[in-house]
Structures are given as structure tokens and as C-alpha cells.
Design an enzyme around this catalytic site. Structure first.
Site, PDB file in Angstrom:
ATOM      1  N   CYS A 116      36.211  48.765  69.185  1.00 29.23           N
ATOM      2  CA  CYS A 116      35.480  49.146  67.961  1.00 29.23           C
ATOM      3  C   CYS A 116      34.478  50.278  68.182  1.00 29.23           C
ATOM      4  CB  CYS A 116      34.773  47.937  67.376  1.00 29.23           C
ATOM      5  SG  CYS A 116      35.922  46.713  66.767  1.00 29.23           S
ATOM      6  N   HIS A 256      29.002  49.947  62.365  1.00 29.93           N
ATOM      7  CA  HIS A 256      30.332  49.345  62.457  1.00 29.93           C
ATOM      8  C   HIS A 256      30.428  48.138  61.520  1.00 29.93           C
ATOM      9  CE1 HIS A 256      34.057  47.893  63.915  1.00 29.93           C
ATOM     10  NE2 HIS A 256      33.550  46.868  64.557  1.00 29.93           N
ATOM     11  N   ASN A 286      37.271  44.850  58.796  1.00 25.48           N
ATOM     12  CA  ASN A 286      36.995  45.583  60.036  1.00 25.48           C
ATOM     13  C   ASN A 286      38.245  46.383  60.423  1.00 25.48           C
ATOM     14  OD1 ASN A 286      36.517  46.456  62.628  1.00 25.48           O
ATOM     15  ND2 ASN A 286      35.850  44.473  63.412  1.00 25.48           N
TER      16      ASN A 286
HETATM   17  N1  COA Z   1      37.750  29.817  57.246  1.00 17.91           N
HETATM   18  C1  COA Z   1      37.111  28.637  57.196  1.00 17.91           C
HETATM   19  N2  COA Z   1      36.520  28.093  58.284  1.00 17.91           N
HETATM   20  C2  COA Z   1      36.573  28.768  59.434  1.00 17.91           C
HETATM   21  C3  COA Z   1      37.243  30.019  59.535  1.00 17.91           C
HETATM   22  C4  COA Z   1      37.847  30.519  58.379  1.00 17.91           C
HETATM   23  N3  COA Z   1      38.500  31.696  58.366  1.00 17.91           N
HETATM   24  N4  COA Z   1      37.132  30.458  60.800  1.00 17.91           N
HETATM   25  C5  COA Z   1      36.428  29.540  61.461  1.00 17.91           C
HETATM   26  N5  COA Z   1      36.095  28.525  60.641  1.00 17.91           N
HETATM   27  C6  COA Z   1      35.333  27.329  60.954  1.00 17.91           C
HETATM   28  C7  COA Z   1      35.317  27.028  62.429  1.00 17.91           C
HETATM   29  O1  COA Z   1      36.447  26.292  62.829  1.00 17.91           O
HETATM   30  C8  COA Z   1      34.041  26.247  62.560  1.00 17.91           C
HETATM   31  O2  COA Z   1      34.283  24.920  62.157  1.00 17.91           O
HETATM   32  P1  COA Z   1      33.628  23.696  62.957  1.00 17.91           P
HETATM   33  O3  COA Z   1      32.145  23.905  62.809  1.00 17.91           O
HETATM   34  O4  COA Z   1      34.164  22.511  62.243  1.00 17.91           O
HETATM   35  O5  COA Z   1      34.105  23.843  64.356  1.00 17.91           O
HETATM   36  C9  COA Z   1      33.112  26.867  61.540  1.00 17.91           C
HETATM   37  O6  COA Z   1      33.956  27.541  60.611  1.00 17.91           O
HETATM   38  C10 COA Z   1      32.167  27.856  62.145  1.00 17.91           C
HETATM   39  O7  COA Z   1      32.889  28.717  63.019  1.00 17.91           O
HETATM   40  P2  COA Z   1      32.222  29.886  63.794  1.00 17.91           P
HETATM   41  O8  COA Z   1      33.215  30.529  64.680  1.00 17.91           O
HETATM   42  O9  COA Z   1      30.939  29.379  64.390  1.00 17.91           O
HETATM   43  O10 COA Z   1      31.862  30.837  62.568  1.00 17.91           O
HETATM   44  P3  COA Z   1      30.922  32.073  62.562  1.00 17.91           P
HETATM   45  O11 COA Z   1      29.834  31.868  61.602  1.00 17.91           O
HETATM   46  O12 COA Z   1      30.560  32.517  63.951  1.00 17.91           O
HETATM   47  O13 COA Z   1      31.865  33.191  61.941  1.00 17.91           O
HETATM   48  C11 COA Z   1      33.117  35.101  62.729  1.00 17.91           C
HETATM   49  C12 COA Z   1      33.066  33.573  62.618  1.00 17.91           C
HETATM   50  C13 COA Z   1      34.362  35.495  63.488  1.00 17.91           C
HETATM   51  C14 COA Z   1      33.141  35.657  61.336  1.00 17.91           C
HETATM   52  C15 COA Z   1      31.854  35.579  63.469  1.00 17.91           C
HETATM   53  O14 COA Z   1      31.687  34.840  64.640  1.00 17.91           O
HETATM   54  C16 COA Z   1      31.876  37.032  63.817  1.00 17.91           C
HETATM   55  O15 COA Z   1      31.747  37.872  62.954  1.00 17.91           O
HETATM   56  N6  COA Z   1      31.955  37.351  65.113  1.00 17.91           N
HETATM   57  C17 COA Z   1      31.785  38.689  65.608  1.00 17.91           C
HETATM   58  C18 COA Z   1      32.860  39.636  65.223  1.00 17.91           C
HETATM   59  C19 COA Z   1      32.554  40.969  65.806  1.00 17.91           C
HETATM   60  O16 COA Z   1      31.457  41.477  65.684  1.00 17.91           O
HETATM   61  N7  COA Z   1      33.451  41.534  66.512  1.00 17.91           N
HETATM   62  C20 COA Z   1      33.071  42.705  67.262  1.00 17.91           C
HETATM   63  C21 COA Z   1      33.772  43.856  67.027  1.00 17.91           C
HETATM   64  S1  COA Z   1      35.391  43.667  66.489  1.00 17.91           S
END
Ligand code: COA
Length: 331
Positions: A116, A256, A286
């Protein structure tokens, strides 16, 4: 003689017509519109659906439009840098394919892979070509066909990414506009949290790698989030301090588009209000190497000559950084 800086003199972008909405994703994986919007800020993303079309085809559209806007022929380009992680082929470089498709017969080029952060690293690379005095027209293209490496049965990743390509032209400037400063970073120990397991020399493709779905993006979202939110904010703040910029001085944050919450945290660390924060994650998701040039394209009309822009990013690798630009033209 006045110092040569590298200035962006034109921008353009392309996103495919096909829209993939959160509602449609609800039919594909166990997710819902509300979760996606509140956790990421994404409402829909674009997908390059047509068979036989690749990243270079989106770039052709973006670059043709750019050349037309700037009134240039493709044969006037000197260098083409293509930042992407979804090149058409493993080799040759997609920059070469693009040059062939648009008729950039006098340019040489190469691909740049920094996930990214690729576009930002490409911008810095291109700027150095301009500052050297050897090259006058450097095209920096950033974008990805993320749908080609996304597992649409994995709710952790498929809701985030989209397809799109943007491009900027760098030209010499002797009036003090253009790229002013940069802080760029990599930390390869972060690779375990965001990568594609198979398809490279470590694990070439086999029936097994395909069956185990190892040719898709793998991300430990929570960990990546933690690193992203700290480092993107910190580097954006650092580049302000280093250049004596206050929050009032910064006109635009071009960050980003990985997660709206990471962007908000960066703006908060910089002390700037939401009116200065450019957002299109709601429409494109993204697009990896595409996010920054697509933002420049979408919001170009708002920029005035002399505006202070901070571009910042965080991505797989880990890679991250910020670039300070004094905008060089009025649209
Ligand atoms: N829909 C519904 N629930 C979802 C889900 C979805 N698409 N994806 C994950 N969940 C659930 C998980 O299973 C978890 O459930 P649990 O608590 O029962 O285990 C819960 O939601 C929380 O998951 P988590 O991974 O902690 O969510 P989050 O708030 O961290 O959001 C992302 C997930 C991927 C959106 C976030 O972590 C993120 O943006 N990460 C960074 C991405 C990034 O910057 N990448 C860098 C460059 S590409």
C-alpha cells in the site's frame, strides 16, 4: 541556477464501472452493511469484471486521459514507474506492458512493489529522477486489481479491497513548488501479518497451494490496524514538525484509504479538522497502490497553487511514510 524540484503537473484516474456494494457482500459472506460501514467507512468498491482485462488496462485508461489533459504525446514520456502488487504477469514488468499499449516508445520503466506504500515510494523514486536533471517527464502510476487476489469467501479481507488505478506526471519546477520532503520506512518483520502465501519463489504454485487458497491476501487485521494507526499518524506528524508546519498550515491530508478510523486518528495526531481530510474509501474501498493517486484525481479541483499537502500511507511489508508537497498548479 535555482534548485530543481519535482512537481506533480497533472493527475488522472480510472475505476471500473462494476460496483460491489456492502449489500451484495452480505449475500457472499457472513457480514452486514452496518458492520462494514462502522468498522471501515466503506460503502462500495469497484471491481474489474471483464475476462482478459488486467491492471494495465485500467492504467491505459488513466494514462491516456492524463496525457490528453496535459496535451502530451506518449512518446514524450521519459520514465514510467508502475507501483503495483497485482501486475499483469509475474514478469515482465507491467510498466513495460503499459508503455507498449499507450505507445510510450521513448520511455523506460519498471514496477515497484511496496504494497500500500508503493505509490508514495514511486513518487519519491520519480522525484529523484527529476531532481537529477536527467529526466523531464516521469509518469508515476499506482493501482491494483485487488479482486484478482482476494478470496470472496473470507470476510476478513473481501470487504476491504477494490480495483482502480491513478497516475501523476512529474516535471521539473524551479519556483519552489512540488515535493518538499519525505520520510519513508520499511520493517520487514511485519510481513507475517499481511502477505500472500503462495505464488512466489518461496512457495511456487501447486495444486495444493490452490486448494488451500494460498494465492489470496492473508491479513491479521487487528495487528495491522495497531501498527497502521500508530505509524501513519506518527510519520505524518513528524513531517509537519520537520518542516515547521502547524495544523493551520496544512491544507490537505491525502492519506491511504485502508480504514476510515486510521485516517481519523492520523488527522487527530496532526491536529487538523475533518474539512481538510480527503476521503473516497466510501466509494472505492482500499485500492492498495491506487488510493493516493485516486484521491488526487478526485479532489484535484479543490487544490490551489501553493497549497500544502501531506500524503501518508501504511501498508504490507510493513511499509509506511509521508511526503510533503507544495501543490504546483490551479486546475
Ligand atoms: N463482518 C462482520 N464481522 C466481522 C467481519 C465482517 N466482514 N470481519 C470480522 N468480523 C468479526 C470478527 O470475527 C470479530 O468477531 P469476534 O469478536 O466474535 O471474534 C469481530 O468482527 C471483530 O474483528 P476484528 O478483526 O477485531 O475487527 P476490527 O475492528 O479490527 O476490523 C479490519 C477489522 C480488517 C477492518 C481492521 O482490523 C483493519 O482495518 N485493519 C487494518 C487494515 C489496514 O490498515 N491494512 C493496511 C494496509 S492494506
Amino acid at each position: 541556477m535555482s534548485k530543481i524540484t519535482a512537481a506533480i503537473t497533472c493527475v488522472n484516474g480510472y475505476v471500473p464501472e462494476t460496483v460491489l456494494t456492502n449489500k451484495e457482500l452480505e449475500q457472499m459472506v457472513d457480514t452486514n452493511d452496518e458492520w462494514i460501514r462502522s468498522r471501515t467507512g466503506i460503502v462500495e468498491r469497484r471491481i474489474q469484471k471483464e475476462t482478459g482485462k488486467a491492471t494495465s488496462d485500467m492504467a491505459v485508461e488513466a494514462v491516456k486521459g492524463l496525457l490528453e489533459k496535459r496535451g502530451l504525446g506518449a512518446d514524450e514520456l521519459d520514465v514510467v514507474i508502475f507501483s503495483t502488487i497485482t501486475g499483469d504477469l509475474i514478469f515482465p514488468a507491467t510498466a513495460n506492458i503499459l508503455c507498449d499499449k499507450i505507445g510510450a516508445v521513448n520511455a523506460w520503466g519498471f514496477d515497484l512493489a511496496a504494497a500500500c506504500s508503493g505509490f508514495l515510494f514511486g513518487l519519491e523514486t520519480g522525484a529523484n529522477f527529476i531532481e537529477s536533471g536527467h529526466y523531464k517527464k516521469v509518469l508515476v502510476v499506482g493501482g491494483d486489481k485487488m479482486s484478482s487476489i482476494i478470496d470472496y469467501t473470507d470476510r476478513n479481507t473481501c470487504i476491504i479491497f477494490g480495483d482502480g488505478v491513478g497516475a501523476v506526471l512529474l516535471e521539473p519546477n524551479t519556483e519552489g513548488f512540488g515535493i518538499m520532503d519525505r520520510i519513508l520506512k520499511t520493517d520487514g518483520s511485519g510481513r507475517e501479518f499481511l502477505h500472500q502465501k503462495a505464488g512466489g519463489s518461496l512457495m511456487p504454485p501447486t495444486h495444493e497451494t490452490v486448494e488451500k487458497r494460498m494465492h489470496f491476501v492473508y491479513q491479521e487485521g487487528k495487528t495491522v490496524y495497531k501498527f497502521a494507526v500508530i505509524n501513519m499518524a506518527e510519520v505524518s506528524h513528524q513531517i509537519m514538525l520537520r518542516n515547521g508546519l502547524t495544523s493551520d498550515d496544512v491544507d490537505w491530508l491525502v492519506a491511504h484509504q485502508a480504514n476510515k478510523r486510521i485516517i481519523d486518528a492520523t488527522a487527530e495526531r496532526m491536529g487538523i479538522g475533518s474539512e481538510k481530510v480527503l476521503i473516497n474509501i466510501d466509494r472505492y474501498g482500499n485500492t492498495t497502490n491506487g488510493t493516493l493517486p485516486l484521491l488526487l484525481w478526485d479532489f484535484e479541483k479543490k487544490f490551489k497553487k501553493g497549497d500544502d499537502l501531506i500524503l501518508s500511507t501504511f501498508g504490507g511489508g510493513f511499509t509506511w511514510g509521508a511526503i510533503y508537497i507544495k501543490w504546483a498548479y490551479n486546475s
